[in-house]
Design a protein around this motif. Structure first.
Motif, PDB file in Angstrom:
ATOM      1  N   ARG A  89      -4.658 -20.123 -47.169  1.00 45.17           N
ATOM      2  CA  ARG A  89      -4.065 -19.223 -48.164  1.00 45.17           C
ATOM      3  C   ARG A  89      -4.669 -17.819 -48.113  1.00 45.17           C
ATOM      4  NH1 ARG A  89      -0.903 -21.639 -52.039  1.00 45.17           N
ATOM      5  NH2 ARG A  89      -0.967 -23.899 -52.100  1.00 45.17           N
ATOM      6  N   TYR A 130      -9.527 -38.471 -49.607  1.00 44.88           N
ATOM      7  CA  TYR A 130      -9.701 -37.085 -50.050  1.00 44.88           C
ATOM      8  C   TYR A 130      -9.790 -37.073 -51.580  1.00 44.88           C
ATOM      9  CZ  TYR A 130      -9.005 -32.051 -50.382  1.00 44.88           C
ATOM     10  OH  TYR A 130      -9.162 -30.707 -50.652  1.00 44.88           O
ATOM     11  N   THR A 148       2.005 -28.764 -53.997  1.00 43.56           N
ATOM     12  CA  THR A 148       1.934 -27.501 -53.256  1.00 43.56           C
ATOM     13  C   THR A 148       2.518 -27.612 -51.845  1.00 43.56           C
ATOM     14  OG1 THR A 148      -0.284 -28.042 -52.464  1.00 43.56           O
ATOM     15  CG2 THR A 148      -0.128 -26.756 -54.513  1.00 43.56           C
ATOM     16  N   PHE A 208     -11.113 -25.793 -52.631  1.00 49.71           N
ATOM     17  CA  PHE A 208      -9.816 -26.079 -53.256  1.00 49.71           C
ATOM     18  C   PHE A 208     -10.048 -26.392 -54.735  1.00 49.71           C
ATOM     19  CE2 PHE A 208      -6.374 -29.553 -53.633  1.00 49.71           C
ATOM     20  CZ  PHE A 208      -5.386 -28.644 -53.988  1.00 49.71           C
ATOM     21  N   ALA A 216      -4.860 -30.949 -45.999  1.00 49.52           N
ATOM     22  CA  ALA A 216      -4.269 -32.061 -46.759  1.00 49.52           C
ATOM     23  C   ALA A 216      -3.650 -31.466 -48.017  1.00 49.52           C
ATOM     24  CB  ALA A 216      -5.333 -33.099 -47.094  1.00 49.52           C
ATOM     25  N   PHE A 217      -2.510 -30.797 -47.838  1.00 44.13           N
ATOM     26  CA  PHE A 217      -1.790 -30.330 -49.020  1.00 44.13           C
ATOM     27  C   PHE A 217      -1.249 -31.569 -49.735  1.00 44.13           C
ATOM     28  CE2 PHE A 217      -0.687 -25.534 -48.876  1.00 44.13           C
ATOM     29  CZ  PHE A 217      -1.938 -25.221 -48.386  1.00 44.13           C
ATOM     30  N   ASN A 218      -0.681 -31.383 -50.891  1.00 44.59           N
ATOM     31  CA  ASN A 218      -0.282 -32.502 -51.753  1.00 44.59           C
ATOM     32  C   ASN A 218       1.202 -32.370 -52.060  1.00 44.59           C
ATOM     33  OD1 ASN A 218      -0.145 -30.654 -54.259  1.00 44.59           O
ATOM     34  ND2 ASN A 218      -2.131 -30.261 -53.308  1.00 44.59           N
ATOM     35  N   CYS A 270      -7.559 -26.223 -44.459  1.00 48.22           N
ATOM     36  CA  CYS A 270      -6.625 -26.389 -45.571  1.00 48.22           C
ATOM     37  C   CYS A 270      -6.508 -25.159 -46.480  1.00 48.22           C
ATOM     38  CB  CYS A 270      -7.022 -27.642 -46.350  1.00 48.22           C
ATOM     39  SG  CYS A 270      -5.649 -28.335 -47.274  1.00 48.22           S
ATOM     40  N   TYR A 271      -7.185 -25.147 -47.622  1.00 47.48           N
ATOM     41  CA  TYR A 271      -7.037 -24.061 -48.598  1.00 47.48           C
ATOM     42  C   TYR A 271      -7.346 -22.702 -47.962  1.00 47.48           C
ATOM     43  CZ  TYR A 271      -7.132 -22.358 -53.499  1.00 47.48           C
ATOM     44  OH  TYR A 271      -6.861 -21.737 -54.702  1.00 47.48           O
ATOM     45  N   TYR A 289      -4.716 -39.398 -54.056  1.00 48.48           N
ATOM     46  CA  TYR A 289      -4.280 -38.061 -53.642  1.00 48.48           C
ATOM     47  C   TYR A 289      -3.235 -38.273 -52.544  1.00 48.48           C
ATOM     48  CZ  TYR A 289      -4.496 -33.234 -51.932  1.00 48.48           C
ATOM     49  OH  TYR A 289      -4.187 -31.938 -51.565  1.00 48.48           O
ATOM     50  N   LYS A 304     -15.690 -25.551 -44.595  1.00 46.77           N
ATOM     51  CA  LYS A 304     -14.612 -24.962 -45.406  1.00 46.77           C
ATOM     52  C   LYS A 304     -15.192 -23.876 -46.308  1.00 46.77           C
ATOM     53  CE  LYS A 304     -10.692 -26.724 -48.202  1.00 46.77           C
ATOM     54  NZ  LYS A 304     -10.099 -27.990 -48.675  1.00 46.77           N
ATOM     55  N   GLU A 323      -7.778 -33.110 -41.881  1.00 46.66           N
ATOM     56  CA  GLU A 323      -8.856 -32.891 -42.857  1.00 46.66           C
ATOM     57  C   GLU A 323      -9.245 -34.251 -43.427  1.00 46.66           C
ATOM     58  OE1 GLU A 323      -7.800 -30.757 -46.518  1.00 46.66           O
ATOM     59  OE2 GLU A 323      -9.888 -30.146 -46.772  1.00 46.66           O
TER      60      GLU A 323
HETATM   61  N1  LIG Z   1      -6.256 -29.425 -50.181  1.00 51.45           N
HETATM   62  C1  LIG Z   1      -6.469 -28.125 -50.023  1.00 51.45           C
HETATM   63  O1  LIG Z   1      -7.539 -27.698 -49.636  1.00 51.45           O
HETATM   64  C2  LIG Z   1      -5.411 -27.108 -50.278  1.00 51.45           C
HETATM   65  C3  LIG Z   1      -4.146 -27.454 -50.947  1.00 51.45           C
HETATM   66  O2  LIG Z   1      -3.751 -28.605 -51.115  1.00 51.45           O
HETATM   67  C4  LIG Z   1      -3.361 -26.287 -51.382  1.00 51.45           C
HETATM   68  O3  LIG Z   1      -3.775 -25.148 -51.115  1.00 51.45           O
HETATM   69  O4  LIG Z   1      -2.320 -26.470 -51.992  1.00 51.45           O
END
Ligand SMILES: NC(=O)CC(=O)C(=O)O
Length: 299
Positions: A180, A68, A206, A139, A201-203, A176-177, A239, A135, A62
């Motif tokens: 979920r 980001y 999460t 997010f 690109a989760f962080n 990414c998001y 990020y 997307k 992503e």
């Molecule tokens: N970055 C995202 O779109 C999603 C994310 O980081 C998360 O769901 O946690």
């Protein structure tokens, strides 16, 4: 006939967990250089080619051409397919003879427009785009003291699903998001997909909690392969991406997890496994649509 169908069932997939910085040109040329390395070590002309595969599919992270962050999206956004990044990708896939799911880039809807999307393009070896996905679930989260991120401050959501066929793989795209939201995966499954791909690109909040769990969930729900591709972790960036690009098999088992650094991983996927799992644990035939449809939710 058996030999032929087993040949066609395998697709070699390479995930490129790329280091992403502030220069768009460097990000794009770094991605293409790394793709050259993957093709020379794992492409059809390399000693590691198994003979079972017809094509090599590479996948980028992503937001691979831009940092980001909502403050960057407008500056880095390009129209598709005539922007700088798409021009470079088109030439690269032709040179390398690969399929490419090009992670995502900030997209400007039309020249001069202020409408932006987080968009994935899919490329065929002849240099053409065969799929585009924006997307759909933005997010927007706020975990006090940990992370607040509001993509909707600058991005608009996409409204269309995108599935593409490459050999035996019918691939449903999310970003990414989107991972979920099990409904999206369910629609792709119902539409015949056997591979779900989520550049992401989760962080560091999460990611450790949910990244692998969600992928295993989507793989188990849909009895499909699931792949995610993240930027490499860079502790100095605003990020910090979690990394851990992965492939989960249709049983829900982790086939590969790339850890945090810049790297790539390659796996041969056998789509016959989806059919086996689906026959042995036939949940898609056992779903109680009659009940789900009529059930009154009382809370
Ligand atoms: N970055 C995202 O779109 C999603 C994310 O980081 C998360 O769901 O946690």
């Amino acid at each position: 006939m058996l030999g032929y169908s087993s040949v066609m069932r395998h697709l070699r997939v390479a995930l490129l967990q790329l280091k992403v910085g502030k220069s768009k040109q460097e990000n794009v040329s770094r991605a293409i250089d790394k793709l050259r390395g993957i093709v020379s070590d794992h492409g059809p002309k390399s000693p590691s080619w198994t003979g079972k595969n017809k094509n090599l599919l590479c996948i980028l992270p992503e937001c691979f051409n831009s940092p980001y962050g909502v403050k960057y999206f407008n500056e880095y956004a390009e129209t598709i397919p005539d922007g700088f990044t798409c021009n470079e990708l088109s030439k690269a896939v032709k040179e390398l003879g690969i399929y490419l799911i090009a992670g995502s880039i900030p997209e400007r809807e039309t020249a001069g427009s202020s409408t932006l999307y987080n968009t994935c393009t899919v490329w065929a070896p002849d240099g053409t785009i065969i799929g585009k996905y924006r997307k759909m679930h933005l997010f927007d989260i706020d975990i006090p003291g940990q992370i607040r991120f509001q993509e909707s401050e600058t991005l608009s959501p996409g409204n269309a699903l995108t599935a593409i066929q490459i050999d035996e793989a019918k691939i449903g795209l999310g970003i990414c998001y989107d991972m979920r939201f099990e409904e999206l995966a369910r629609i792709y499954r119902n539409d015949g997909c056997n591979f779900l791909v989520y550049p992401g690109a989760f962080n560091m909040t999460t990611g450790p909690l949910h990244w692998t769990l969600l992928q295993q969930g989507r793989a188990t729900d849909t009895q499909s392969y699931v792949a995610t591709v993240s930027p490499a972790r860079d502790e100095s960036s605003e990020y910090v991406a979690y990394g851990h690009s992965s492939i989960i098999d249709p049983w829900g088992a982790i086939m590969v997890d790339a850890d945090a650094e810049e790297t790539y991983v390659v796996k041969d996927l056998d789509f016959g496994v989806c059919e086996k799992v689906r026959a042995q644990i036939p949940i898609s035939k056992q779903r109680r649509e009659d009940i789900y449809k009529t059930l009154k939710v009382t809370f």
